[in-house]
Design a protein around this motif. Structure first.
Motif, PDB file in Angstrom:
ATOM      1  N   LYS A  14       0.833  -1.198   0.000  1.00 47.28           N
ATOM      2  CA  LYS A  14       0.000   0.000   0.000  1.00 47.28           C
ATOM      3  C   LYS A  14       0.867   1.246   0.000  1.00 47.28           C
ATOM      4  O   LYS A  14       2.028   1.225   0.412  1.00 47.28           O
ATOM      5  CB  LYS A  14      -0.935   0.016   1.206  1.00 47.28           C
ATOM      6  CG  LYS A  14      -0.235   0.280   2.532  1.00 47.28           C
ATOM      7  CD  LYS A  14      -1.222   0.415   3.663  1.00 47.28           C
ATOM      8  CE  LYS A  14      -0.476   0.694   4.966  1.00 47.28           C
ATOM      9  NZ  LYS A  14      -1.373   0.930   6.061  1.00 47.28           N
ATOM     10  N   TYR A  18      -3.021   4.287  -2.835  1.00 48.52           N
ATOM     11  CA  TYR A  18      -3.425   3.040  -3.483  1.00 48.52           C
ATOM     12  C   TYR A  18      -3.021   1.825  -2.661  1.00 48.52           C
ATOM     13  O   TYR A  18      -2.095   1.872  -1.870  1.00 48.52           O
ATOM     14  CB  TYR A  18      -2.777   2.894  -4.872  1.00 48.52           C
ATOM     15  CG  TYR A  18      -3.173   3.970  -5.834  1.00 48.52           C
ATOM     16  CD1 TYR A  18      -4.440   3.991  -6.391  1.00 48.52           C
ATOM     17  CD2 TYR A  18      -2.273   4.963  -6.195  1.00 48.52           C
ATOM     18  CE1 TYR A  18      -4.808   4.973  -7.280  1.00 48.52           C
ATOM     19  CE2 TYR A  18      -2.633   5.958  -7.087  1.00 48.52           C
ATOM     20  CZ  TYR A  18      -3.904   5.960  -7.625  1.00 48.52           C
ATOM     21  OH  TYR A  18      -4.263   6.920  -8.501  1.00 48.52           O
ATOM     22  N   VAL A  19      -3.741   0.723  -2.939  1.00 52.85           N
ATOM     23  CA  VAL A  19      -3.389  -0.594  -2.410  1.00 52.85           C
ATOM     24  C   VAL A  19      -3.404  -1.558  -3.588  1.00 52.85           C
ATOM     25  O   VAL A  19      -4.318  -1.524  -4.408  1.00 52.85           O
ATOM     26  CB  VAL A  19      -4.399  -1.077  -1.337  1.00 52.85           C
ATOM     27  CG1 VAL A  19      -4.005  -2.431  -0.808  1.00 52.85           C
ATOM     28  CG2 VAL A  19      -4.531  -0.090  -0.214  1.00 52.85           C
ATOM     29  N   ALA A 110      -7.340  -5.826   1.414  1.00 52.26           N
ATOM     30  CA  ALA A 110      -6.881  -4.497   1.019  1.00 52.26           C
ATOM     31  C   ALA A 110      -8.075  -3.615   0.690  1.00 52.26           C
ATOM     32  O   ALA A 110      -9.041  -4.073   0.083  1.00 52.26           O
ATOM     33  CB  ALA A 110      -5.969  -4.604  -0.197  1.00 52.26           C
ATOM     34  N   LYS A 112      -9.684   0.831   0.851  1.00 54.38           N
ATOM     35  CA  LYS A 112      -9.557   2.243   1.160  1.00 54.38           C
ATOM     36  C   LYS A 112     -10.869   2.715   1.763  1.00 54.38           C
ATOM     37  O   LYS A 112     -11.933   2.480   1.208  1.00 54.38           O
ATOM     38  CB  LYS A 112      -9.227   3.035  -0.110  1.00 54.38           C
ATOM     39  CG  LYS A 112      -8.931   4.486   0.141  1.00 54.38           C
ATOM     40  CD  LYS A 112      -8.433   5.163  -1.117  1.00 54.38           C
ATOM     41  CE  LYS A 112      -8.055   6.613  -0.808  1.00 54.38           C
ATOM     42  NZ  LYS A 112      -7.529   7.293  -2.000  1.00 54.38           N
ATOM     43  N   CYS A 117      -5.757   4.179   3.111  1.00 56.93           N
ATOM     44  CA  CYS A 117      -5.548   2.832   2.566  1.00 56.93           C
ATOM     45  C   CYS A 117      -5.101   1.870   3.663  1.00 56.93           C
ATOM     46  O   CYS A 117      -4.376   2.258   4.568  1.00 56.93           O
ATOM     47  CB  CYS A 117      -4.491   2.877   1.468  1.00 56.93           C
ATOM     48  SG  CYS A 117      -5.043   3.738   0.004  1.00 56.93           S
ATOM     49  N   HIS A 118      -5.534   0.613   3.538  1.00 57.81           N
ATOM     50  CA  HIS A 118      -5.222  -0.398   4.537  1.00 57.81           C
ATOM     51  C   HIS A 118      -4.852  -1.709   3.854  1.00 57.81           C
ATOM     52  O   HIS A 118      -5.402  -2.050   2.817  1.00 57.81           O
ATOM     53  CB  HIS A 118      -6.410  -0.655   5.459  1.00 57.81           C
ATOM     54  CG  HIS A 118      -6.909   0.564   6.161  1.00 57.81           C
ATOM     55  ND1 HIS A 118      -6.297   1.088   7.271  1.00 57.81           N
ATOM     56  CD2 HIS A 118      -7.944   1.392   5.881  1.00 57.81           C
ATOM     57  CE1 HIS A 118      -6.944   2.160   7.663  1.00 57.81           C
ATOM     58  NE2 HIS A 118      -7.955   2.371   6.827  1.00 57.81           N
ATOM     59  N   LEU A 119      -3.944  -2.440   4.480  1.00 59.22           N
ATOM     60  CA  LEU A 119      -3.578  -3.789   4.062  1.00 59.22           C
ATOM     61  C   LEU A 119      -3.462  -4.641   5.318  1.00 59.22           C
ATOM     62  O   LEU A 119      -2.598  -4.396   6.165  1.00 59.22           O
ATOM     63  CB  LEU A 119      -2.258  -3.798   3.285  1.00 59.22           C
ATOM     64  CG  LEU A 119      -1.748  -5.168   2.841  1.00 59.22           C
ATOM     65  CD1 LEU A 119      -2.701  -5.804   1.835  1.00 59.22           C
ATOM     66  CD2 LEU A 119      -0.352  -5.043   2.246  1.00 59.22           C
ATOM     67  N   SER A 132       2.320  -2.567   5.657  1.00 64.38           N
ATOM     68  CA  SER A 132       2.550  -1.683   4.516  1.00 64.38           C
ATOM     69  C   SER A 132       2.791  -2.521   3.273  1.00 64.38           C
ATOM     70  O   SER A 132       2.436  -2.137   2.170  1.00 64.38           O
ATOM     71  CB  SER A 132       3.761  -0.785   4.761  1.00 64.38           C
ATOM     72  OG  SER A 132       3.486   0.095   5.823  1.00 64.38           O
ATOM     73  N   LEU A 159       2.328   1.226  -7.687  1.00 61.11           N
ATOM     74  CA  LEU A 159       1.675   2.210  -6.837  1.00 61.11           C
ATOM     75  C   LEU A 159       1.927   3.634  -7.290  1.00 61.11           C
ATOM     76  O   LEU A 159       1.147   4.527  -7.004  1.00 61.11           O
ATOM     77  CB  LEU A 159       2.147   2.045  -5.381  1.00 61.11           C
ATOM     78  CG  LEU A 159       1.638   0.815  -4.676  1.00 61.11           C
ATOM     79  CD1 LEU A 159       2.270   0.705  -3.304  1.00 61.11           C
ATOM     80  CD2 LEU A 159       0.136   0.840  -4.553  1.00 61.11           C
TER      81      LEU A 159
END
Length: 178
Positions: A14, A18-19, A110, A112, A117-119, A132, A159
């Motif tokens: 991420k 973006y992811v 993954a 947003k 953004c998250h993973l 990350s 990304l």
């Protein structure tokens, strides 16, 4: 945990905007076809799985139901961390019951939301990790940490592309409708 270690290689990373998720699509044998390991759950949420596909399908259906329920009840998108927590709690409950086997799936979740953004990575034991960049699956285990970062370098380049189809969840490969 062994099913995840022998599952398809799955990577995700991420940035602020973006992811990206990617999986290695391979068939178990010459006589079988490759299974989808990448799923779109909602407009802002995608999942990549490694491990037993049947367990992955069950987990993705549960995650999709949680997305729909939250959207219907509250009229807004659910927080990605909350949804990841729901899936990890269900995996953890399987480890407490006698007579049932633990989940055989590892997931990279993954998305947003309004917080960015998250993973997340979920394990069959119910552990939940915020990353990350992450990689799970068969090919990843034999790599030392510097080699793992080399594996993620192409994704980091993606990304930085402006409005890439991969980065914006458009034409999401392996989209499942259920």
């Amino acid at each position: 945990m062994e099913a995840v270690k022998q599952g398809a290689t799955t990577v995700g990373c991420k940035s602020r905007d973006y992811v990206v998720l990617a999986t290695l699509k391979r068939a178990a044998s010459e006589l079988s076809s490759a299974q989808n390991k990448l799923f779109k759950m909602d407009e802002n949420l995608g999942v990549a799985i490694s491990g037993l596909t049947a367990d992955g399908t069950l987990a993705t259906k549960s995650l999709r139901a949680a997305c729909i329920t939250h959207k219907f009840t509250f009229g807004s998108e659910a927080e990605i961390g909350r949804l990841a927590g729901i899936i990890s709690d269900k995996s953890q409950m399987c480890t407490q019951r006698s007579g049932s086997r633990p989940s055989g799936i590892g997931m990279l979740i993954a998305g947003k939301d309004n917080q960015g953004c998250h993973l997340y990575q979920t394990c069959p034991s119910g552990n939940l990790y915020d990353h990350s960049a992450a990689a799970i699956g068969v090919s990843v285990l034999h790599l030392c940490p510097p080699a793992r970062y080399k594996l993620l370098t192409p994704l980091l380049r993606l990304l930085h592309l402006k409005r890439s189809k991969i980065a914006s969840f458009e034409d999401f490969p392996g989209e499942a409708h259920g």
